[in-house]
Scaffold this motif. Sequence first.
Motif, PDB file in Angstrom:
ATOM      1  N   GLY A 169      16.657  33.815 -35.690  1.00 53.12           N
ATOM      2  CA  GLY A 169      16.486  35.221 -35.362  1.00 53.12           C
ATOM      3  C   GLY A 169      17.364  36.133 -36.204  1.00 53.12           C
ATOM      4  O   GLY A 169      17.934  35.724 -37.215  1.00 53.12           O
ATOM      5  N   TRP A 170      17.483  37.375 -35.759  1.00 53.46           N
ATOM      6  CA  TRP A 170      18.255  38.386 -36.496  1.00 53.46           C
ATOM      7  C   TRP A 170      19.719  37.960 -36.566  1.00 53.46           C
ATOM      8  O   TRP A 170      20.334  37.665 -35.548  1.00 53.46           O
ATOM      9  N   PRO A 171      20.307  37.920 -37.770  1.00 49.51           N
ATOM     10  CA  PRO A 171      21.711  37.492 -37.901  1.00 49.51           C
ATOM     11  C   PRO A 171      22.666  38.403 -37.133  1.00 49.51           C
ATOM     12  O   PRO A 171      22.537  39.633 -37.190  1.00 49.51           O
ATOM     13  N   ASN A 172      23.621  37.814 -36.445  1.00 50.02           N
ATOM     14  CA  ASN A 172      24.585  38.572 -35.663  1.00 50.02           C
ATOM     15  C   ASN A 172      25.374  39.528 -36.551  1.00 50.02           C
ATOM     16  O   ASN A 172      25.868  39.153 -37.611  1.00 50.02           O
ATOM     17  N   GLY A 173      25.482  40.766 -36.111  1.00 49.15           N
ATOM     18  CA  GLY A 173      26.314  41.754 -36.785  1.00 49.15           C
ATOM     19  C   GLY A 173      25.699  42.391 -38.006  1.00 49.15           C
ATOM     20  O   GLY A 173      26.335  43.227 -38.646  1.00 49.15           O
ATOM     21  N   ALA A 174      24.480  42.024 -38.358  1.00 48.98           N
ATOM     22  CA  ALA A 174      23.856  42.555 -39.577  1.00 48.98           C
ATOM     23  C   ALA A 174      23.152  43.874 -39.294  1.00 48.98           C
ATOM     24  O   ALA A 174      22.418  43.998 -38.313  1.00 48.98           O
ATOM     25  N   ASP A 175      23.377  44.863 -40.151  1.00 43.52           N
ATOM     26  CA  ASP A 175      22.637  46.119 -40.085  1.00 43.52           C
ATOM     27  C   ASP A 175      21.323  46.008 -40.849  1.00 43.52           C
ATOM     28  O   ASP A 175      20.293  46.543 -40.428  1.00 43.52           O
ATOM     29  N   THR A 176      21.398  45.326 -41.988  1.00 40.92           N
ATOM     30  CA  THR A 176      20.245  45.160 -42.864  1.00 40.92           C
ATOM     31  C   THR A 176      20.099  43.682 -43.194  1.00 40.92           C
ATOM     32  O   THR A 176      21.090  43.000 -43.461  1.00 40.92           O
ATOM     33  N   VAL A 177      18.877  43.199 -43.176  1.00 39.91           N
ATOM     34  CA  VAL A 177      18.597  41.802 -43.495  1.00 39.91           C
ATOM     35  C   VAL A 177      17.574  41.751 -44.623  1.00 39.91           C
ATOM     36  O   VAL A 177      16.522  42.396 -44.540  1.00 39.91           O
ATOM     37  N   VAL A 178      17.911  41.012 -45.675  1.00 36.47           N
ATOM     38  CA  VAL A 178      16.979  40.748 -46.768  1.00 36.47           C
ATOM     39  C   VAL A 178      16.516  39.307 -46.639  1.00 36.47           C
ATOM     40  O   VAL A 178      17.335  38.396 -46.505  1.00 36.47           O
ATOM     41  N   VAL A 179      15.209  39.098 -46.667  1.00 31.58           N
ATOM     42  CA  VAL A 179      14.642  37.766 -46.462  1.00 31.58           C
ATOM     43  C   VAL A 179      13.931  37.316 -47.731  1.00 31.58           C
ATOM     44  O   VAL A 179      13.042  38.000 -48.250  1.00 31.58           O
ATOM     45  N   MET A 180      14.344  36.133 -48.218  1.00 37.98           N
ATOM     46  CA  MET A 180      13.763  35.546 -49.414  1.00 37.98           C
ATOM     47  C   MET A 180      13.175  34.184 -49.063  1.00 37.98           C
ATOM     48  O   MET A 180      13.434  33.628 -47.999  1.00 37.98           O
ATOM     49  N   LEU A 181      12.366  33.646 -49.956  1.00 39.74           N
ATOM     50  CA  LEU A 181      11.812  32.298 -49.804  1.00 39.74           C
ATOM     51  C   LEU A 181      11.121  32.125 -48.454  1.00 39.74           C
ATOM     52  O   LEU A 181      11.273  31.114 -47.779  1.00 39.74           O
ATOM     53  N   ASP A 182      10.352  33.128 -48.058  1.00 42.17           N
ATOM     54  CA  ASP A 182       9.624  33.055 -46.790  1.00 42.17           C
ATOM     55  C   ASP A 182       8.222  32.525 -47.060  1.00 42.17           C
ATOM     56  O   ASP A 182       7.380  33.223 -47.607  1.00 42.17           O
ATOM     57  N   SER A 232      -6.196  35.196 -53.328  1.00 38.60           N
ATOM     58  CA  SER A 232      -6.734  35.728 -54.579  1.00 38.60           C
ATOM     59  C   SER A 232      -6.051  35.133 -55.799  1.00 38.60           C
ATOM     60  O   SER A 232      -6.713  34.789 -56.791  1.00 38.60           O
ATOM     61  N   HIS A 233      -4.717  34.990 -55.745  1.00 35.39           N
ATOM     62  CA  HIS A 233      -3.952  34.547 -56.912  1.00 35.39           C
ATOM     63  C   HIS A 233      -3.592  33.067 -56.888  1.00 35.39           C
ATOM     64  O   HIS A 233      -3.197  32.509 -57.913  1.00 35.39           O
ATOM     65  N   GLY A 234      -3.682  32.435 -55.719  1.00 34.11           N
ATOM     66  CA  GLY A 234      -3.325  31.028 -55.609  1.00 34.11           C
ATOM     67  C   GLY A 234      -1.850  30.801 -55.356  1.00 34.11           C
ATOM     68  O   GLY A 234      -1.417  29.676 -55.137  1.00 34.11           O
ATOM     69  N   TRP A 235      -1.042  31.847 -55.375  1.00 26.48           N
ATOM     70  CA  TRP A 235       0.401  31.782 -55.122  1.00 26.48           C
ATOM     71  C   TRP A 235       0.881  33.185 -54.799  1.00 26.48           C
ATOM     72  O   TRP A 235       0.176  34.171 -55.033  1.00 26.48           O
ATOM     73  N   ILE A 236       2.077  33.252 -54.239  1.00 22.55           N
ATOM     74  CA  ILE A 236       2.672  34.562 -53.979  1.00 22.55           C
ATOM     75  C   ILE A 236       4.187  34.428 -53.990  1.00 22.55           C
ATOM     76  O   ILE A 236       4.741  33.416 -53.551  1.00 22.55           O
ATOM     77  N   MET A 237       4.846  35.415 -54.563  1.00 20.21           N
ATOM     78  CA  MET A 237       6.302  35.539 -54.492  1.00 20.21           C
ATOM     79  C   MET A 237       6.589  36.912 -53.890  1.00 20.21           C
ATOM     80  O   MET A 237       6.185  37.928 -54.471  1.00 20.21           O
ATOM     81  N   ASP A 238       7.228  36.917 -52.727  1.00 17.78           N
ATOM     82  CA  ASP A 238       7.517  38.190 -52.088  1.00 17.78           C
ATOM     83  C   ASP A 238       8.915  38.175 -51.486  1.00 17.78           C
ATOM     84  O   ASP A 238       9.555  37.130 -51.364  1.00 17.78           O
ATOM     85  N   VAL A 239       9.383  39.339 -51.134  1.00 14.22           N
ATOM     86  CA  VAL A 239      10.703  39.516 -50.540  1.00 14.22           C
ATOM     87  C   VAL A 239      10.629  40.763 -49.677  1.00 14.22           C
ATOM     88  O   VAL A 239       9.801  41.649 -49.930  1.00 14.22           O
ATOM     89  N   TYR A 240      11.450  40.817 -48.628  1.00 20.29           N
ATOM     90  CA  TYR A 240      11.441  42.022 -47.818  1.00 20.29           C
ATOM     91  C   TYR A 240      12.814  42.323 -47.250  1.00 20.29           C
ATOM     92  O   TYR A 240      13.665  41.440 -47.103  1.00 20.29           O
ATOM     93  N   LEU A 241      13.001  43.603 -46.962  1.00 21.96           N
ATOM     94  CA  LEU A 241      14.241  44.118 -46.394  1.00 21.96           C
ATOM     95  C   LEU A 241      13.900  44.735 -45.042  1.00 21.96           C
ATOM     96  O   LEU A 241      12.923  45.484 -44.923  1.00 21.96           O
ATOM     97  N   MET A 242      14.704  44.412 -44.033  1.00 19.08           N
ATOM     98  CA  MET A 242      14.519  44.994 -42.700  1.00 19.08           C
ATOM     99  C   MET A 242      15.823  45.677 -42.278  1.00 19.08           C
ATOM    100  O   MET A 242      16.910  45.182 -42.562  1.00 19.08           O
ATOM    101  N   ARG A 243      15.675  46.808 -41.595  1.00 19.00           N
ATOM    102  CA  ARG A 243      16.853  47.568 -41.167  1.00 19.00           C
ATOM    103  C   ARG A 243      16.629  48.081 -39.762  1.00 19.00           C
ATOM    104  O   ARG A 243      15.541  48.594 -39.439  1.00 19.00           O
ATOM    105  N   LYS A 244      17.649  47.922 -38.920  1.00 14.89           N
ATOM    106  CA  LYS A 244      17.580  48.452 -37.579  1.00 14.89           C
ATOM    107  C   LYS A 244      17.917  49.929 -37.588  1.00 14.89           C
ATOM    108  O   LYS A 244      18.734  50.413 -38.373  1.00 14.89           O
ATOM    109  N   GLU A 245      17.264  50.658 -36.694  1.00 16.49           N
ATOM    110  CA  GLU A 245      17.501  52.094 -36.603  1.00 16.49           C
ATOM    111  C   GLU A 245      18.944  52.352 -36.218  1.00 16.49           C
ATOM    112  O   GLU A 245      19.504  51.686 -35.351  1.00 16.49           O
ATOM    113  N   GLN A 246      19.569  53.325 -36.899  1.00 14.75           N
ATOM    114  CA  GLN A 246      20.931  53.716 -36.567  1.00 14.75           C
ATOM    115  C   GLN A 246      21.214  55.075 -37.166  1.00 14.75           C
ATOM    116  O   GLN A 246      20.482  55.559 -38.028  1.00 14.75           O
ATOM    117  N   ASN A 247      22.266  55.702 -36.702  1.00  9.65           N
ATOM    118  CA  ASN A 247      22.706  56.962 -37.299  1.00  9.65           C
ATOM    119  C   ASN A 247      23.406  56.666 -38.602  1.00  9.65           C
ATOM    120  O   ASN A 247      24.316  55.836 -38.645  1.00  9.65           O
TER     121      ASN A 247
END
Length: 249
Positions: A169-182, A232-247
């Motif tokens: 799950g969401w890493p403890n204490g993280a404001d922003t999480v970048v996920v690779m190799l998904d 369509s391409h037979g492969w995919i390389m993707d990455v994403y960034l997630m951020r929790k709402e905050q001031n």
Amino acid sequence: MIELTLIGIGTGNPDHITMQAVRAMNAADLILIPRKGKAKSDLVDLRRDICAQVLNTPVRIVEFDMPVRAAQGDYTQAVHEWHNAIAAVWREQIALHLPDGGRLALLVWGDPSLYDSTLRIAERLSGVTVKVVAGITSIQALTAAHAIALNPLAGSVTITTGRLLRAHGWPNGADTVVVMLDGGCAFEALDPAGIAIWWGAYLGMAQEALEYGPLATVGPVIAARRAELRASHGWIMDVYLMRKEQNDG
């Protein structure tokens, strides 16, 4: 003595190649290019195109078939065995093409230091001096494509994998999480409330795809688009960034 230079080449766009990388490629006696099967043949083509654009000296280019990682069994053990197999192939190519030593270069997607095992594989080679030329990472390409800052003001960033995100799950204490190799869509395992996502696939390439928005609404869109692109391409390389709402102030 073999001098091995691991050259970060960014995410497929020749414009990502630094001047340092250009010099290192032209100084090499041999560049090895891995073939990863028909489904990823365009990755080989991208490496060929990069070489064609930046080489201005007669550097020998040799392609080799990349060993395939076992899909079954213990993950860590399978990776170790896969790395051993890759190192063995490198040794064969070095013995065949640089029997008296020389300068070998490998072109690494992104940067060799970030979720890439080339450095760990190189440690298996004896009598080899390793140098690294830094490259643009997929994270940098993602934040540039969306024109966002990697971190919130005074906030933390955690970089992880899809496998770990799904398991823990969401890493403890993280404001922003970048996920690779998904290999799938691990964000589906999260409670999407209050989370925004910035996603990118084929970053820097002609087929670049981007999505952004609240995870609750954009998550299903990304999952469907990802499946369509992979088919369509037979492969995919993707990455994403997630951020929790905050001031942010």
